[in-house]
Design an enzyme around this catalytic site. Sequence first.
Site, PDB file in Angstrom:
ATOM      1  N   THR A   9      45.416  57.407  55.042  1.00 23.15           N
ATOM      2  CA  THR A   9      44.194  57.930  55.660  1.00 23.15           C
ATOM      3  C   THR A   9      43.638  56.937  56.664  1.00 23.15           C
ATOM      4  OG1 THR A   9      42.565  57.030  54.062  1.00 23.15           O
ATOM      5  CG2 THR A   9      43.705  59.095  53.478  1.00 23.15           C
TER       6      THR A   9
ATOM      7  N   SER B  69      40.579  46.053  44.173  1.00 24.46           N
ATOM      8  CA  SER B  69      39.314  45.375  43.971  1.00 24.46           C
ATOM      9  C   SER B  69      39.362  44.043  44.713  1.00 24.46           C
ATOM     10  CB  SER B  69      39.051  45.195  42.468  1.00 24.46           C
ATOM     11  OG  SER B  69      37.833  44.531  42.240  1.00 24.46           O
TER      12      SER B  69
ATOM     13  N   TYR C 113      28.648  42.813  47.779  1.00 21.61           N
ATOM     14  CA  TYR C 113      30.070  43.136  47.632  1.00 21.61           C
ATOM     15  C   TYR C 113      30.497  43.004  46.172  1.00 21.61           C
ATOM     16  CZ  TYR C 113      35.115  43.016  48.630  1.00 21.61           C
ATOM     17  OH  TYR C 113      36.470  43.277  48.660  1.00 21.61           O
TER      18      TYR C 113
ATOM     19  N   LYS D 278      32.356  45.956  43.716  1.00 22.09           N
ATOM     20  CA  LYS D 278      33.657  45.775  43.078  1.00 22.09           C
ATOM     21  C   LYS D 278      33.537  45.669  41.552  1.00 22.09           C
ATOM     22  CE  LYS D 278      36.273  45.949  46.736  1.00 22.09           C
ATOM     23  NZ  LYS D 278      37.200  47.096  46.924  1.00 22.09           N
TER      24      LYS D 278
ATOM     25  N   THR E 158      44.151  38.816  56.345  1.00 18.73           N
ATOM     26  CA  THR E 158      43.909  40.136  56.924  1.00 18.73           C
ATOM     27  C   THR E 158      42.665  40.031  57.799  1.00 18.73           C
ATOM     28  OG1 THR E 158      42.436  40.860  55.145  1.00 18.73           O
ATOM     29  CG2 THR E 158      44.808  41.169  54.793  1.00 18.73           C
TER      30      THR E 158
END
Length: 278
Positions: free
Chosen positions: A33, A135, A149, A153, A184
């Site tokens: 997606t 997670s 955050y 999680k 990343t």
Amino acid sequence: MSGKVWFITGVSSGFGRVLAEEVAKRGDKVIGTVRQHRQLEEFNAISPGNTFAYIMDVTNAEGVKATVDAAVKHLGRIDVLVNNAGFGFLGAVEEATVKEFREVMETNFFGALQVTHAVLPYLRRQGSGHIVQMSSVAGFRSTQGFGVYNASKFALEGMSEALAQEVAPLGIKVSIIEPGPFRTNFAGSSIKNAQQEMPEYEETARVFKNTILGYAGQQEGDPVKAAQVLLQVVDSGNPPLRLPLGQTAFDAVRKKLQQVEQNLSDWESIATKTAFKD
């Protein structure tokens, strides 16, 4: 083991993209997606006949269900769901507004929940499947400046731990993956900041924020190696419920476990004296 159909959210970049590429390399099918139309053709071209992109916003429940239904109609089944879509958020708890908290929870927790709800009926009918919740080590251990955050999680992990017990008799597995720092775009375009900054948190939340932003592009973790570990998890006959990824994550989990054990030892003789005498 090959021939699986994977449904991975958030494949335009980061873990989702790398995992999708590794899955497709071995001949499995990937429904991925994305959020923008320009990303459709790019993802479909990764491995024609194996990679199929769909526009989907995990915060739109109707859209999620329609996409999952379309994916199953197209490929006949879903064997592995990877709830990967999400974003980071930096700021002290007091700095973040309730609106900002809700926005993070809407994607990182409720988004994953809505996708899980949409996929579960198909997994139940198959009597098999694997749900992989992406997670973070931040979902097990909180850090100053990362509370928003952390909350999203922690919620995902709490729900998933219960879910694992509920669906195990139905032939469905659940794994919670807790990456540490990986190279990343998490510390770049995939992270947001509290609009308010308070001087009272310069020595706590701001220090963490500067650390996170400062090592963007220099993180120790290799996303390709992480993806290969995830393939082993899914192929395993006995996958872990919870798995930290990377040495930093393992060290952080062990440190918290030691702290919890110390708290228990320090207070057990006092805190357990709460029962009626009769």
